[in-house]
Design an enzyme around this catalytic site. Sequence first.
Site, PDB file in Angstrom:
ATOM      1  CB  SER A  12      40.435  32.175  35.601  1.00 57.69           C
ATOM      2  OG  SER A  12      39.715  33.268  35.411  1.00 57.69           O
ATOM      3  CG  ASN A  13      40.790  37.345  33.158  1.00 61.71           C
ATOM      4  OD1 ASN A  13      40.578  37.242  32.034  1.00 61.71           O
ATOM      5  ND2 ASN A  13      39.930  37.013  34.059  1.00 61.71           N
ATOM      6  CE  LYS A  64      44.208  53.050  46.988  1.00 62.77           C
ATOM      7  NZ  LYS A  64      43.108  53.042  46.159  1.00 62.77           N
ATOM      8  CG  MET A  89      38.688  42.080  44.055  1.00 55.76           C
ATOM      9  SD  MET A  89      37.359  42.400  42.434  1.00 55.76           S
ATOM     10  CE  MET A  89      35.879  42.866  43.260  1.00 55.76           C
ATOM     11  CG  ASN A 106      40.275  46.669  35.014  1.00 60.25           C
ATOM     12  OD1 ASN A 106      40.825  45.588  35.393  1.00 60.25           O
ATOM     13  ND2 ASN A 106      39.269  47.222  35.091  1.00 60.25           N
ATOM     14  CG  HIS A 108      34.156  46.151  33.781  1.00 57.10           C
ATOM     15  ND1 HIS A 108      34.361  46.171  35.030  1.00 57.10           N
ATOM     16  CD2 HIS A 108      33.051  46.247  33.493  1.00 57.10           C
ATOM     17  CE1 HIS A 108      33.024  46.493  35.372  1.00 57.10           C
ATOM     18  NE2 HIS A 108      32.205  46.619  34.462  1.00 57.10           N
TER      19      HIS A 108
END
Length: 199
Positions: A12-13, A64, A89, A106, A108
């Site tokens: 949604s963001n 990673k 995430m 980001n 939060h």
Amino acid sequence: MNIAVFCSGNGSNFQAIADSVKNGGIKANIALMVCDNPSAYALERAKKEGINSLVIERKSFKTKDEYEAEIIKNLEKENIELICLAGYMRIVSPSLVQRYSNKILNIHPALLPSFKGTQGIKDALDYGVKLSGVTVHFVNDKMDQGPIILQEALEIKDDDTEKSLAERIHQIEHKLYPQAVRLFVEGRLGIEGRKVKIR
Ligand code: GRF
């Protein structure tokens, strides 16, 4: 300016940023969505908006570093100059943070530095704080600890549930994130140590 939005879930963001680009609030181009979850609804949104998406699963790579090297390769191919983490995430690794130093944002769902981590809404509710809110910040090498760009507070009501609080938090997010992206794109954010000065 080319933007990449990183998502793992609902998106949604991402939608709020995409809408702001469409209505001319943010004068930039969302060139890429990076998504680590092939079943994320965010991918449907990208498709509907005609935005290119890269689905990249951590489990397809041995390390990673290899996973992020593939992401960086794609970001470079698209000449990305701003990364917006929007419900992504994963903790981005130092190599990505260094490559895009002061170019990763980001959002939060709490007033940092309180309630860091993945459960900011629940943690604030469980703790019993009377005020919580939303933070948009630069990403540095420590989780949820980069310089703060914008914050907005909201009151927690006695009868709030995680769901009702999340709804009000999301409403604020969808206003605050596009605002922060716009300030970045317009070159109006100056970082001085821990402080972000809006010019
Ligand atoms: C938001 O609450 C954001 O603050 C957090 O993850 C959630 C993502 O929601 N980082 P969405 O995927 O943008 O709908």
